[in-house]
Each structure stands twice: as C-alpha cells, then as structure tokens.
Design a protein around this motif. Sequence first.
Motif, short mmCIF file in Angstrom:
data_model
loop_
_atom_site.label_atom_id
_atom_site.label_comp_id
_atom_site.label_asym_id
_atom_site.label_seq_id
_atom_site.Cartn_x
_atom_site.Cartn_y
_atom_site.Cartn_z
N ALA A 105 26.40 37.21 47.29
CA ALA A 105 25.73 37.40 48.58
C ALA A 105 24.64 36.36 48.83
N TYR A 106 24.24 35.62 47.79
CA TYR A 106 23.19 34.61 47.91
C TYR A 106 23.77 33.19 47.84
N GLY A 107 25.08 33.09 47.98
CA GLY A 107 25.73 31.79 47.93
C GLY A 107 25.73 31.19 46.54
N ILE A 108 25.66 32.04 45.52
CA ILE A 108 25.65 31.58 44.13
C ILE A 108 27.05 31.68 43.56
N ARG A 109 27.61 30.56 43.16
CA ARG A 109 28.98 30.51 42.66
C ARG A 109 29.07 31.14 41.27
N THR A 110 30.10 31.96 41.07
CA THR A 110 30.38 32.56 39.76
C THR A 110 31.80 32.20 39.36
N PRO A 111 32.12 32.22 38.06
CA PRO A 111 33.50 31.93 37.64
C PRO A 111 34.48 32.98 38.18
N ARG A 112 35.70 32.58 38.42
CA ARG A 112 36.71 33.55 38.83
C ARG A 112 36.87 34.59 37.73
N THR A 113 36.80 35.85 38.10
CA THR A 113 36.75 36.93 37.12
C THR A 113 37.60 38.10 37.57
N LEU A 114 38.32 38.69 36.62
CA LEU A 114 39.06 39.92 36.85
C LEU A 114 38.57 40.95 35.85
N ALA A 115 38.39 42.19 36.30
CA ALA A 115 37.94 43.28 35.43
C ALA A 115 39.11 44.20 35.16
N ALA A 116 39.29 44.58 33.90
CA ALA A 116 40.44 45.41 33.53
C ALA A 116 40.02 46.52 32.57
N VAL A 117 40.67 47.65 32.71
CA VAL A 117 40.52 48.77 31.78
C VAL A 117 41.89 49.03 31.19
N GLY A 118 42.00 48.92 29.87
CA GLY A 118 43.28 49.11 29.20
C GLY A 118 43.85 47.80 28.70
N ARG A 119 44.47 47.81 27.53
CA ARG A 119 44.99 46.58 26.92
C ARG A 119 46.13 45.99 27.75
N LYS A 120 47.04 46.83 28.23
CA LYS A 120 48.15 46.33 29.04
C LYS A 120 47.61 45.70 30.32
N GLN A 121 46.62 46.34 30.93
CA GLN A 121 46.06 45.82 32.17
C GLN A 121 45.31 44.51 31.95
N LEU A 122 44.72 44.36 30.75
CA LEU A 122 44.02 43.13 30.42
C LEU A 122 45.00 41.95 30.38
N VAL A 123 46.16 42.17 29.78
CA VAL A 123 47.18 41.12 29.72
C VAL A 123 47.69 40.81 31.11
N GLU A 124 47.89 41.85 31.93
CA GLU A 124 48.37 41.63 33.30
C GLU A 124 47.36 40.82 34.10
N ALA A 125 46.09 41.09 33.89
CA ALA A 125 45.05 40.34 34.60
C ALA A 125 45.09 38.87 34.20
N ALA A 126 45.31 38.61 32.92
CA ALA A 126 45.32 37.24 32.42
C ALA A 126 46.48 36.43 33.00
N ARG A 127 47.55 37.09 33.40
CA ARG A 127 48.70 36.38 34.00
C ARG A 127 48.30 35.66 35.28
N LYS A 128 47.20 36.07 35.89
CA LYS A 128 46.77 35.47 37.15
C LYS A 128 45.94 34.21 36.94
N MET A 129 45.65 33.89 35.68
CA MET A 129 44.89 32.69 35.38
C MET A 129 45.83 31.50 35.19
N SER A 130 45.43 30.34 35.72
CA SER A 130 46.31 29.16 35.66
C SER A 130 45.98 28.24 34.49
N GLY A 131 44.86 28.46 33.83
CA GLY A 131 44.46 27.60 32.72
C GLY A 131 43.80 28.40 31.63
#
Length: 321
Positions: A105-131
């Motif tokens: 809200a203050y124009g401060i850039r943060t790293p692209r981040t996904l929040a996950a609960v559960g091991r399976k969901q953590l892996v699924e979230a990581a699939r969206k990362m390109s590097g």
Amino acid sequence: MPKIHVIHENDAWVEPLRAAFDELALPYEEWFLSEGVLDLQATPPEGVFYNRMSASSHTRDHRYAPELTAGVLRWLESHGRRIVNDSRALRLEISKVEQYEALKAYGIRTPRTLAAVGRKQLVEAARKMSGPFITKHNRAGKGLGVKLFQDLAALERHVASAEFEDSVDGITLIQEYIRAPEPFITRVEFVGGEFLYAVKVDTSLGFELCPSDACQVGDAFCPVGEQAAPVAAPPRFQVIEEFRSPLVEKYRRFIADHGIGIAGIEFIQDAKGDAYTYDVNTNTNYNPAAEAAAGRYGMRAIAAYLGRELHAIDRPKVRAA
C-alpha cells in the motif's frame, strides 16, 4: 510513579537495553510474558509500554507468548496507555503475509510470494515459480524455514523428508529468489519513528540475520546462499555512512501508520538495482561491533526515546499539581 514497561520473552535481547536505562537513570520494569494471567477487570499501571515480543518466541519454548501479548496489548489500549509497537505492530511481527500486504500500500516492492498450508499445497504453489525460489515460515524470525531450491524436484524431496519443518502457524511461504550481484542485504533501523542508521549485512554464510551477539552465539545459520565465506571475511555487520534511499521515507510513513515506533526493515537489491523488501522486524536488535565501529548505539537511542515518551505523559500531571 509512572515507569517504562518492557514486554518481552527473551532476557538475552534485553540486557543492552537494561544497561542503557541504567545509564540514563530511567525507571523501568520488565513484563516477561512467556506465560501468566491477565485480569481484564484490573487497571494497568501508568507509564509507557514497549512491546518487544518476538515471532521466534516458540523456539525458546514460549509458544503462546505472542497470543498472550496480543491480549495484554488490547487491554492496555482499552485503557489509553502509551504503547510503542502496539497490537497492529504485533500482527505484522508474527505474519509475513500481513507484512507484505501492508507494505504494498506504500509502493514498497516485495518478492513474489505464495502462502500455502499443507505439503501437497506447498509443492503446487512452487509450480507457479519460473526460477529458483526459497521457502520460509510465515511466523518466522531467526531465518526459520529459509531454504533455497533450484527446481521443483528438490522441493518435493525436501517436503517428503523428515527434515521438513512446518511453520508454527501452519503457513509456509514460497518466494522468488532475488539474486543479488553481491552477497549482502541492507537493514534500515528506526527509533521513535525516525531513521537511525542502515547496516550492510553479509549473507554469504546464510540468512540468520539477527544482529545481536546472543543470536550469533546460540543460533545456527540457515544456508541459502551460493557463495562460501571468504577466508579473511570483513565484518558481517557494517553501519553504512551517509545512507540515502527513497525507501527511508516510505518506511517512515509505513511504520507511523501501523503503530510502530521502533523497527528494523530489511531489503535486498537485484542486479538491476531494484530493491525488494522482505522483512519487518518490530523486535529489533543491534550488532555491538558494528555500532562501536560507527559510534552509533541503537539501544541508547531507544532508551532515550522511551524516556522522552515517559516524561511527556508525566508533564500534564505536574502541571495539574
């Protein structure tokens, strides 16, 4: 007589603050909130209340200290007490998700981040990362859960292993890895809502970035870097002389609007010079060697600031008398 009340759960981190209070002859009392009883019908004492509750309290067997502190802060707020780092600050301290959404809200850039609960969901979230990406705990501190992964397969192996450790709140973050041209981050310190100094922190040994001696002695590094430390390494923490950045004013407005009087905020720059803010520490510590070399002392500044706040609430009573 009104006094300064320090709310915390870690004696080691308060030792330099005690020395600063004694040096300035300031009256203070500590509220060690690892456990206890809160009487909601009672009236809190007069004074200034400084909240130093830490997101990593559970690593010292103080699992519910933040929850107890949240109740105490709301109780103090309901009685109109002066609080430095109030309940809004605590919510940011114990949740990276809260931090990142507030910073945007203050124009401060943060790293692209996904929040996950559960091991399976953590892996699924990581699939969206390109590097390359890192994991970290949502309620963190001390580099908890920070690990670097070059690809999805490495994360899948880690998540399936006994080494995987869930965040205490169940939320693990997947975050893009910001590759800095040199292995360091910058931590910007504020006291009384104003810029104090910035410190350059060498990350070649990993991301255990707590500056205090107590952290460096007792806590293991979390290796995520790609470089080994040089044989003759420079000081890990160095105060930056004449630091200038447009982030300082953005940070100042951010903390002013979120009940934060004292904080250390960390950012990292990529090869293009773009800065990414990734951590807000409302329970900040200082590195004694770096401060001695620069002649700047954070805990003295905190003690002096709290002393001014104490005198400010005392003045109306003096006039009335």
